[in-house]
Each structure stands twice: as C-alpha cells, then as structure tokens.
Design a protein around this motif. Structure first.
Motif, PDB file in Angstrom:
ATOM      1  N   THR A   1      49.878  56.070  22.237  1.00 36.37           N
ATOM      2  CA  THR A   1      49.750  54.929  22.738  1.00 36.37           C
ATOM      3  C   THR A   1      47.380  54.637  23.429  1.00 36.37           C
ATOM      4  N   VAL A   2      47.221  55.965  23.977  1.00 38.74           N
ATOM      5  CA  VAL A   2      45.451  55.364  24.650  1.00 38.74           C
ATOM      6  C   VAL A   2      44.808  55.289  22.434  1.00 38.74           C
ATOM      7  N   TYR A   3      44.929  56.388  21.914  1.00 45.06           N
ATOM      8  CA  TYR A   3      44.226  56.378  21.317  1.00 45.06           C
ATOM      9  C   TYR A   3      44.324  55.082  20.500  1.00 45.06           C
ATOM     10  N   SER A   4      46.153  54.637  20.517  1.00 48.87           N
ATOM     11  CA  SER A   4      46.222  53.497  19.639  1.00 48.87           C
ATOM     12  C   SER A   4      45.054  52.086  19.723  1.00 48.87           C
ATOM     13  N   LEU A   5      45.493  51.806  20.963  1.00 52.17           N
ATOM     14  CA  LEU A   5      45.148  50.620  21.811  1.00 52.17           C
ATOM     15  C   LEU A   5      43.816  50.680  21.664  1.00 52.17           C
ATOM     16  N   ARG A   6      43.105  51.649  22.180  1.00 51.31           N
ATOM     17  CA  ARG A   6      41.409  52.033  21.273  1.00 51.31           C
ATOM     18  C   ARG A   6      41.047  51.866  20.182  1.00 51.31           C
ATOM     19  N   MET A   7      41.601  51.965  19.585  1.00 50.72           N
ATOM     20  CA  MET A   7      41.476  51.092  17.972  1.00 50.72           C
ATOM     21  C   MET A   7      41.842  50.296  17.857  1.00 50.72           C
ATOM     22  N   MET A   8      43.219  49.186  18.355  1.00 47.19           N
ATOM     23  CA  MET A   8      43.223  47.656  18.478  1.00 47.19           C
ATOM     24  C   MET A   8      42.539  46.855  19.207  1.00 47.19           C
ATOM     25  N   VAL A   9      41.937  47.769  20.098  1.00 52.53           N
ATOM     26  CA  VAL A   9      40.665  46.951  20.466  1.00 52.53           C
ATOM     27  C   VAL A   9      40.059  46.559  19.549  1.00 52.53           C
ATOM     28  N   GLU A  10      39.209  47.561  18.859  1.00 54.11           N
ATOM     29  CA  GLU A  10      38.193  47.628  17.855  1.00 54.11           C
ATOM     30  C   GLU A  10      38.857  47.511  17.084  1.00 54.11           C
ATOM     31  N   ALA A  11      39.442  46.871  16.370  1.00 55.10           N
ATOM     32  CA  ALA A  11      40.318  46.375  15.603  1.00 55.10           C
ATOM     33  C   ALA A  11      40.088  44.697  15.664  1.00 55.10           C
ATOM     34  N   GLY A  12      40.098  44.081  17.101  1.00 50.93           N
ATOM     35  CA  GLY A  12      40.172  42.771  17.869  1.00 50.93           C
ATOM     36  C   GLY A  12      38.987  42.232  17.662  1.00 50.93           C
ATOM     37  N   CYS A  13      37.902  43.340  17.977  1.00 53.36           N
ATOM     38  CA  CYS A  13      36.177  42.831  18.103  1.00 53.36           C
ATOM     39  C   CYS A  13      35.502  42.583  16.608  1.00 53.36           C
ATOM     40  N   TYR A  14      36.373  43.229  15.870  1.00 52.08           N
ATOM     41  CA  TYR A  14      35.797  43.405  14.422  1.00 52.08           C
ATOM     42  C   TYR A  14      36.033  41.630  14.119  1.00 52.08           C
ATOM     43  N   ALA A  15      37.653  41.823  14.777  1.00 56.05           N
ATOM     44  CA  ALA A  15      38.304  40.621  13.705  1.00 56.05           C
ATOM     45  C   ALA A  15      37.336  39.172  14.042  1.00 56.05           C
ATOM     46  N   ILE A  16      36.861  39.354  15.301  1.00 56.31           N
ATOM     47  CA  ILE A  16      35.874  37.990  15.672  1.00 56.31           C
ATOM     48  C   ILE A  16      34.823  38.042  15.109  1.00 56.31           C
ATOM     49  N   ILE A  17      34.366  39.390  15.311  1.00 57.09           N
ATOM     50  CA  ILE A  17      33.228  40.024  13.764  1.00 57.09           C
ATOM     51  C   ILE A  17      33.434  38.877  12.440  1.00 57.09           C
ATOM     52  N   ALA A  18      34.773  39.675  12.039  1.00 61.20           N
ATOM     53  CA  ALA A  18      34.577  39.079  10.770  1.00 61.20           C
ATOM     54  C   ALA A  18      34.878  37.166   9.846  1.00 61.20           C
ATOM     55  N   LEU A  19      35.285  36.490  12.015  1.00 64.10           N
ATOM     56  CA  LEU A  19      35.896  35.261  11.633  1.00 64.10           C
ATOM     57  C   LEU A  19      34.948  34.836  12.210  1.00 64.10           C
TER      58      LEU A  19
END
Length: 425
Positions: A32-50
């Motif tokens: 969970t800890v590692y995956s949450l970190r990955m999902m937060v970073e993916a969410g930040c990239y989603a904003i940039i991609a938008l």
C-alpha cells in the motif's frame, strides 16, 4: 443515443476498468505505501498532461518546453510556502530585491513603450532602434543589479528563503507564475510554425532550468531545499499510509475540478472556436477570430496547469532540486501520456498519465525479476553466469518499455486509445 456514442462509452468503461485492475495488481504486489506514492505521482502527471492535451489537442500547439514550466511552478511554490529565512530579512537583501523589482517594472514599461511607439507616429526603423536600445539598457541595468544583489544575499544569509504561506497558496501562485512566463513566451513564439515553436519552447525550458540551478541566492541551486511542507499531515510520525492517502485525496479532488472545468470549456463556444482554429486557422481568421490571441490564451492556460501540477509533485517529494528536472521525465514522458491517451480528450489524458506512469515505474522491478529468473534458470540448466550489472540494466529497461509502448500505440491506435470524439454541431 447513437451507436457510435454507445461504443465510445463502452470503450471508456472497459479501458478504465482494465486500468483499475492494473492498479489493484500493483497494490497487491508492491504494498500500500509504495502504491500510494506511485498513484499520487501519477495524479500529478495527470494534471500536467491535461495542460499539454489542451495545448496540443485543442489548439495544435507543439510545446516541447513542458519541463521548464514544471520547474518554474515548483520553484515558485517552494519560495511561497517554505519557512522564512530570518538572516535574509535582517540583512540588506530585502531592500535590494525590492529595488530589483522596481527596476524590472521600469524596464518592462520602457520596452512596452518602445514596442507601442508606432501609435505616436514613430516610423518602423526608429521603432526597431528604440526597442533594441530598451533591451540593451534593460540588460545592463538588471544584470548589474542582480550581480550586486546575489553577492550580498549569498554572503549575508546564503539565500532568501521562503515566505511561509500555506501550501495551497504556493500551488496557486505556481500556476500564476507559470502562466505569466507562458504569456511572455507566447507573445514571442506563437507566431512561429509548429517545428520552430517546438525548438523555441525547448530552448526556453533549458534557460529556466539553468537559471534556477545557478541562482543560489534564490533557490540554493544544487544544495536543494527540504523538507517542503504538505497541505495535509506528513508521514514524519510513521503514518505513511494515512498521510499519502490524504495527499492522494487532495490530488484527486484537484483532478476532478480541473477535468470538469475543461470539459465545460471544451463544449462551450470557446472550445469550438479553439478546435476551429486548430483545424483551419485561415477559415477561422476569415470569420473574424483573433487567432494569435486565442492561441495565447490556450498556451497560457495549459502552462498554468503544468506549473500547478509541478508544484504538487515537488511538494509530495518534499525536496526541491533544480537538477532533478529532466527532459526525459518531465517532457517526453508527458508527451507519451498524451499521445497514448488521445490528444484532445481529457479522459484520455488522465488514462494515459496513470497507465504510462505505472508502466514507467513498474518496468524496473519487473525487468529485475525477469532478469533474475533468466539468470537462475540459465545458470541451473546451461551453467551461464549472469552479468553483475543486472540492476542497472533493469533501470534502463524503462526507456525501452516506454519506447515500445509508444511505438505500438502509433502503429495500432495513432489517435490514442481514447481518441477525441468528433463533435457534430
């Protein structure tokens, strides 16, 4: 509902369901800890991609300077939210910074007046001369003052420090600063053709990065700044899961708000006008549309999202390092996300960002596992001795995997897996 719309909805549902299964597999395999970190970073990239998908998908602007606007937003947020440096405020530094701002504004007014001198009857040759003189004078005045200011600040206090304001304020200011930089860049570069615009934005991104990297008085340069504050509780007391889950919630809320606003803009007359300019700018201009002004609007808006996403990303990492901004990670990877998801489709940008980032992050441990498996069975069956640098080779596999991914997408889905729906008006 038409058959085509039903197919599009079904396709979106199936793809996002498959993405959800992939995320679940990552949580089960990596924790969970590692995956949450990955999902937060993916969410930040989603904003940039938008931000990038509205530039390229709505208006056809080929921006290859994404990294520069991410770096500018991250630096701005750091300066706004990091605690104050008392040594700086007790020195002559604030007065020098204030005087620099005054001179910067004065030089800006002089440049504006020289550029608008045609209104007062100045001919084109004399106007060009006035602009050249204003640029030269501004450069001499500002560079001399900056040398004096940077030397004084670095000697007295090391660097200026932050303002200690709330993190959310820092994120909003990051978007504004990135937008202001984009406005100046757009006024100069948006008249260029797409290939020249790409070269210009790439060069400007490098200028921003190297300025932040060498401005020790402003950003501490390569010495880095940490720990950056969070808008929620930090994992300092060991509660990694709750802290990262809270941060992910904030990022998810930001994505939903941005997505809804962009969807509304896309279906509004403004969005239709942008797509008309993208598809045939001569026809749009003949209908009385100010093409350059509208392009500038979309360019600034996209860069605001890039700066905003970059600020959220750098705060989650809790460390600001200008050397950490790399074209491969912060420009090329974002373009892969937009191309895979489907340019001009906001859902596609979010899907592409999450999927590509998972592939980017998980390709290293998967390659390491695969290499280890090959080495174990190869040694047991044939006596083959695996090389000792498998770990470094596994890290390099992420570039190969991303290259393979984008090649397959361009071959079998050139419009992206979630292509833009062709609206009928």
């Amino acid at each position: 509902m038409s058959e085509q719309n039903q197919y599009s909805i079904m396709r979106d549902v199936l793809l996002f369901a498959a993405l959800g299964v992939l995320v679940l597999i990552v949580f089960l395999s990596q924790g969970t800890v590692y995956s949450l970190r990955m999902m937060v970073e993916a969410g930040c990239y989603a904003i940039i991609a938008l931000g990038l998908t509205i530039q390229w998908g709505y208006a056809g602007l080929f921006n290859v300077g994404v990294m520069g606007f991410i770096a500018a937003g991250a630096a701005s947020s750091m300066l706004i939210s990091f605690p104050q440096n008392p040594e700086f405020w007790n020195s002559a530094g604030p007065a020098l910074v204030g005087m620099f701002i005054v001179k910067l504004v004065a030089c800006g007014i002089a440049l504006w007046a020289a550029n608008k001198s045609a209104r007062w009857g100045i001919g084109p040759k004399l106007r060009a001369l006035l602009i050249a003189v204003a640029i030269a004078f501004s450069y001499l005045v500002l560079s001399e003052h900056m040398d004096e200011m940077s030397q004084e600040i670095e000697t007295a206090s090391g660097w200026i420090g932050g303002l200690g304001l709330p993190v959310i304020v820092g994120w909003l200011v990051a978007g504004v600063i990135a937008g202001v930089i984009a406005w100046f860049v757009g006024k100069i570069c948006l008249g260029l053709r797409s290939d020249y615009l790409a070269i210009a934005t790439l060069g400007i991104a490098q200028i921003i990065k190297h300025f932040l990297k060498n401005a020790d008085w402003l950003t501490r340069g390569t010495l880095t700044v940490s720990p950056l504050p969070w808008p929620v509780q930090t994992p300092a007391d060991g509660e990694f899961i709750m802290a990262r889950a809270s941060y992910l919630t904030v990022v998810a809320i930001a994505i939903v708000i941005i997505y809804l606003l962009l969807q509304r803009a896309y279906h509004a007359p403004w969005g239709r006008m942008m797509r008309a300019i993208r598809d045939n700018e001569n026809a749009a201009a003949s209908m009385g549309k100010d093409v350059n002004r509208r392009r500038l609007e979309i360019f600034v808006l996209g860069c605001v999202l890039m700066g905003f996403g970059g600020a959220i990303l750098i705060h989650f990492a809790s460390i600001y390092d200008p050397s950490g901004f790399i074209d491969l990670n912060h420009t090329f990877l974002v373009w892969v996300m937009v191309i895979l998801g489907g340019s001009g489709n906001n859902r596609g940008a979010i899907f592409g960002a999450v999927f590509v980032y998972i592939v980017w992050v998980m390709s290293e441990p998967f390659a390491l596992w695969l290499f280890g498996l090959i080495g174990t069975y190869g040694q047991a069956w044939t006596g083959w001795e695996p090389p000792s640098d498998l770990a470094s080779r596994a890290l390099q596999m992420r570039v190969f995997v991303i290259g393979l991914t984008i090649t397959l997408v361009l071959r079998f889905a050139p419009q992206g897996v979630l292509p833009e729906r062709q609206a009928r008006h």
